[in-house]
Scaffold this motif. Structure first.
Motif, PDB file in Angstrom:
ATOM      1  N   UNK A 463       8.664   9.602  -1.557  1.00  0.00           N
ATOM      2  CA  UNK A 463       7.904   8.405  -1.204  1.00  0.00           C
ATOM      3  C   UNK A 463       6.428   8.776  -1.207  1.00  0.00           C
ATOM      4  N   UNK A 464       5.528   7.814  -1.387  1.00  0.00           N
ATOM      5  CA  UNK A 464       4.097   8.128  -1.355  1.00  0.00           C
ATOM      6  C   UNK A 464       3.707   8.798  -0.045  1.00  0.00           C
ATOM      7  N   UNK A 465       2.820   9.778  -0.114  1.00  0.00           N
ATOM      8  CA  UNK A 465       2.384  10.475   1.094  1.00  0.00           C
ATOM      9  C   UNK A 465       1.645   9.506   2.006  1.00  0.00           C
ATOM     10  N   UNK A 466       2.018   9.498   3.278  1.00  0.00           N
ATOM     11  CA  UNK A 466       1.396   8.564   4.218  1.00  0.00           C
ATOM     12  C   UNK A 466       0.132   9.130   4.852  1.00  0.00           C
ATOM     13  N   UNK A 467      -0.271  10.317   4.447  1.00  0.00           N
ATOM     14  CA  UNK A 467      -1.522  10.926   4.903  1.00  0.00           C
ATOM     15  C   UNK A 467      -2.469  10.918   3.705  1.00  0.00           C
ATOM     16  N   UNK A 468      -3.328   9.926   3.672  1.00  0.00           N
ATOM     17  CA  UNK A 468      -4.122   9.664   2.479  1.00  0.00           C
ATOM     18  C   UNK A 468      -5.541  10.211   2.629  1.00  0.00           C
ATOM     19  N   UNK A 469      -6.113  10.653   1.506  1.00  0.00           N
ATOM     20  CA  UNK A 469      -7.472  11.187   1.473  1.00  0.00           C
ATOM     21  C   UNK A 469      -8.383  10.204   0.763  1.00  0.00           C
ATOM     22  N   UNK A 470      -9.516   9.913   1.359  1.00  0.00           N
ATOM     23  CA  UNK A 470     -10.494   9.059   0.690  1.00  0.00           C
ATOM     24  C   UNK A 470     -11.080   9.771  -0.518  1.00  0.00           C
ATOM     25  N   UNK A 471     -11.241  11.089  -0.418  1.00  0.00           N
ATOM     26  CA  UNK A 471     -11.789  11.910  -1.500  1.00  0.00           C
ATOM     27  C   UNK A 471     -11.019  13.225  -1.527  1.00  0.00           C
ATOM     28  N   UNK A 472     -10.281  13.482  -2.599  1.00  0.00           N
ATOM     29  CA  UNK A 472      -9.444  14.684  -2.691  1.00  0.00           C
ATOM     30  C   UNK A 472     -10.236  15.980  -2.673  1.00  0.00           C
ATOM     31  N   UNK A 473     -11.529  15.917  -3.003  1.00  0.00           N
ATOM     32  CA  UNK A 473     -12.327  17.144  -3.098  1.00  0.00           C
ATOM     33  C   UNK A 473     -12.859  17.615  -1.753  1.00  0.00           C
ATOM     34  N   UNK A 474     -12.908  16.735  -0.759  1.00  0.00           N
ATOM     35  CA  UNK A 474     -13.558  17.073   0.512  1.00  0.00           C
ATOM     36  C   UNK A 474     -12.887  18.216   1.259  1.00  0.00           C
ATOM     37  N   UNK A 475     -11.547  18.280   1.333  1.00  0.00           N
ATOM     38  CA  UNK A 475     -10.945  19.378   2.107  1.00  0.00           C
ATOM     39  C   UNK A 475     -11.419  20.764   1.690  1.00  0.00           C
ATOM     40  N   UNK A 476     -11.520  21.033   0.401  1.00  0.00           N
ATOM     41  CA  UNK A 476     -11.922  22.365  -0.048  1.00  0.00           C
ATOM     42  C   UNK A 476     -13.444  22.484  -0.225  1.00  0.00           C
ATOM     43  N   UNK A 477     -14.074  21.440  -0.747  1.00  0.00           N
ATOM     44  CA  UNK A 477     -15.504  21.534  -1.054  1.00  0.00           C
ATOM     45  C   UNK A 477     -16.396  21.348   0.164  1.00  0.00           C
ATOM     46  N   UNK A 478     -15.902  20.684   1.180  1.00  0.00           N
ATOM     47  CA  UNK A 478     -16.710  20.415   2.372  1.00  0.00           C
ATOM     48  C   UNK A 478     -16.083  21.053   3.614  1.00  0.00           C
ATOM     49  N   UNK A 479     -14.887  20.618   3.966  1.00  0.00           N
ATOM     50  CA  UNK A 479     -14.280  21.066   5.225  1.00  0.00           C
ATOM     51  C   UNK A 479     -13.985  22.558   5.237  1.00  0.00           C
ATOM     52  N   UNK A 480     -13.508  23.089   4.129  1.00  0.00           N
ATOM     53  CA  UNK A 480     -13.194  24.521   4.074  1.00  0.00           C
ATOM     54  C   UNK A 480     -14.461  25.353   4.125  1.00  0.00           C
TER      55      UNK A 480
END
Length: 546
Positions: A463-480
């Motif tokens: 099923x579609x993931x219910x934890x959605x990201x507004x921008x897929x790049x942010x976790x690694x490019x910003x948050x990490x």
């Protein structure tokens, strides 16, 4: 494709204490009003988690004969112990005289809130309320004039690729003259309604904590039925974080133990789950748990901002009630009684509006009814407790609370402010102290996978993931880069991971099937990039007695 629909007088979203109390009160006032309750859990109570020391004030009003009806209030509080922990092996027991009176629990009960909700649902169904567990309210439905018309349940049988599977079943619309949103803390639809109708305009941001809880079966000689133990200080004090622990002795030689971590913490290396695991090795907790067996695990966010953070609770066609509107009293670490009262007040206003043939209006009169109630007065009296803890920490904050609540009964002529959202306080990882958490011993402390297993969490993987990201790049490019991606630590279920790929690069991975629906990611992500949406109905934890 036009969806099928069903019409009711009142639609209630969420079978928690607020929603079920509202349903019961409506039927008490007018049994002819049609009421339905939709609940995303597989059964009523499946997603309910609370400490819980329960104050029966609202229940006494709703069902004065609750004892004769068999309400599951089986363990009355017999003692209160409060400790300030200095470190991992020492602490000071605080005399009751010096604790804020809100922490005294005479006349209260240690309960399973899930079981109380199951009992409330039985009372509601006996009065003619229709309850639909396993159906997630995924969307608000509006009239052409913008007022709320009802909700739509989520489609079932959508694959990971977004295509319909053989098991596809479209959602159904439930229309009501009024819709009551009682989803609990950080409700998906409540969040949307607050934004659409600007319900939080002019109020301070909501503040949150993450509560992690376990149930243990312990040796009889270590069990003291009715004993309530709270602590502050260590282990959270080592990282400069706020919060505290609870340990309650219920019936059948069982002990409820947990930690609430304030989500305003600034060190991105903090892991509330691991803080809780090491707390259990402290002598205050260990004396009761050692030699016992862990039976259940779960986690849930709580809204703790109080009156200063409460949004407007009315809008055309509906009401926002209970913890969806932040009615929890953090000074007491209790919210079930105030949630129930808000539901009952909402029911009374709605019944009157329907009797006057008013539908889909903004029930502005609810604000006056709420302000005249003991629930509002209680929250007003204790409004400064949370901000004091944020400003000055546990020790000085509690000293202020003692003076404010015990001596002046909350009548000091000012209201403390707490204007910074919890997600904005995160320091850079490079400027923060790293925390070396001990490995779990498998006796008192455990890892996340074995804990999630005890929560009976299950989601359909295709099923579609219910934890959605507004921008897929942010976790690694910003948050990490900035915060060493704190999602891998603030999530109490191991949903978020940084994994190394075959080429040596690192990737942000979401294990959505582990999610216990605590909503911490939606709250604490420093980039506000994660949005929690409802998975298919019946997905998530299946708590038997949390």
């Amino acid at each position: 494709m036009e969806r099928e629909y069903m019409e009711y007088d009142v639609v209630i979203v969420g079978a928690g204490p607020a929603g079920l109390s509202a349903a019961c009160r409506i039927k008490q006032l007018n049994e002819e009003i049609s009421v339905c309750v939709v609940e995303k859990g597989s059964e009523v109570g499946a997603h309910i988690l609370s400490g819980a020391v329960f104050e029966p004030t609202a229940l006494n009003e709703l069902f004065p004969d609750w004892k004769e009806r068999g309400a599951p209030l089986n363990t009355e509080v017999t003692g209160d112990d409060i400790y300030m922990l200095r470190n991992g092996d020492s602490g000071i027991k605080i005399p009751n005289f010096f604790t804020p009176k809100t922490m005294h629990n005479e006349g209260n009960y240690i309960i399973s809130l899930g079981n109380l909700c199951r009992w409330l649902s039985e009372q509601a169904e006996a009065m003619g309320v229709e309850i639909f567990p396993g159906f997630a309210a995924a969307e608000v439905v509006y009239h052409e004039d913008g007022s709320v018309k009802g909700i739509a349940t989520g489609d079932m049988g959508i694959g990971l690729d977004g295509q319909q599977k053989d098991s596809y079943m479209p959602g159904m619309e439930l229309h009501g003259k009024y819709t009551l949103f009682t989803e609990g803390c950080r409700g998906q639809l409540g969040k949307q309604l607050i934004a659409k109708f600007e319900l939080d305009k002019g109020v301070e941001p909501q503040h949150y904590g993450i509560g992690i809880k376990e149930i243990w079966k312990v040796p009889a000689e270590q069990h003291q039925q009715g004993l309530v133990v709270h602590t502050a200080g260590w282990p959270l004090s080592e990282s400069g974080s706020a919060g505290g622990t609870f340990l309650y002795h219920i019936e059948d030689n069982q002990v409820v133990v947990g930690l609430i971590t304030d989500l305003s913490y600034s060190n991105p290396h903090v892991s509330p789950f691991d803080e809780f695991q090491r707390y259990k090795h402290h002598p205050v907790a260990k004396q009761y748990l050692e030699g016992g067996e862990r039976l259940a695990y779960g986690a849930r966010a709580i809204a703790k901002g109080g009156l200063q953070s409460q949004p407007k609770m009315t809008f055309p066609g509906g009401l926002l009630l209970g913890d969806n509107a932040g009615t929890l009293n953090f000074a007491k670490i209790k919210g079930s009684h105030t949630a129930m009262k808000s539901g009952m007040l909402g029911a009374e206003v709605v019944v009157k509006a329907i009797a006057e043939d008013r539908a889909s209006q903004d029930l502005v009169e609810f604000a006056d009814a709420y302000k005249a109630s003991w629930a509002w007065k209680e929250l007003h009296t204790q409004r400064n407790f949370g901000p004091a803890q944020h400003k000055w920490g546990n020790i000085i904050g509690s000293a202020y609370a003692f003076i404010d609540i015990n001596i002046f009964n909350g009548s000091l002529p000012w209201t403390l402010s707490d204007p910074t959202p919890d997600h904005e306080g995160m320091q850079l990882a490079s400027e923060s102290k790293k925390i070396d958490y001990p490995k779990p011993d498998g006796k008192l402390s455990f890892d996340k996978p074995s804990s999630v297993f005890l929560s009976n969490t299950n989601h359909e993987e295709d099923q579609p993931c219910h934890l959605t990201l507004k921008d897929d790049s942010i976790p690694m490019d910003v948050n990490y880069v900035k915060w060493d991606e704190p999602a891998q630590r603030y999530c109490p279920a191991g949903v978020y991971e940084i994994v190394e790929q075959e080429d040596g690069s690192k990737k942000f991975q979401i294990n959505g099937q582990n999610c216990v629906h605590c909503k911490t990611c939606d709250i604490k992500d420093p980039s506000q990039n994660i949005t929690w949406v409802c998975p298919e109905g019946a997905g998530g934890p299946n708590y038997p007695n949390m």
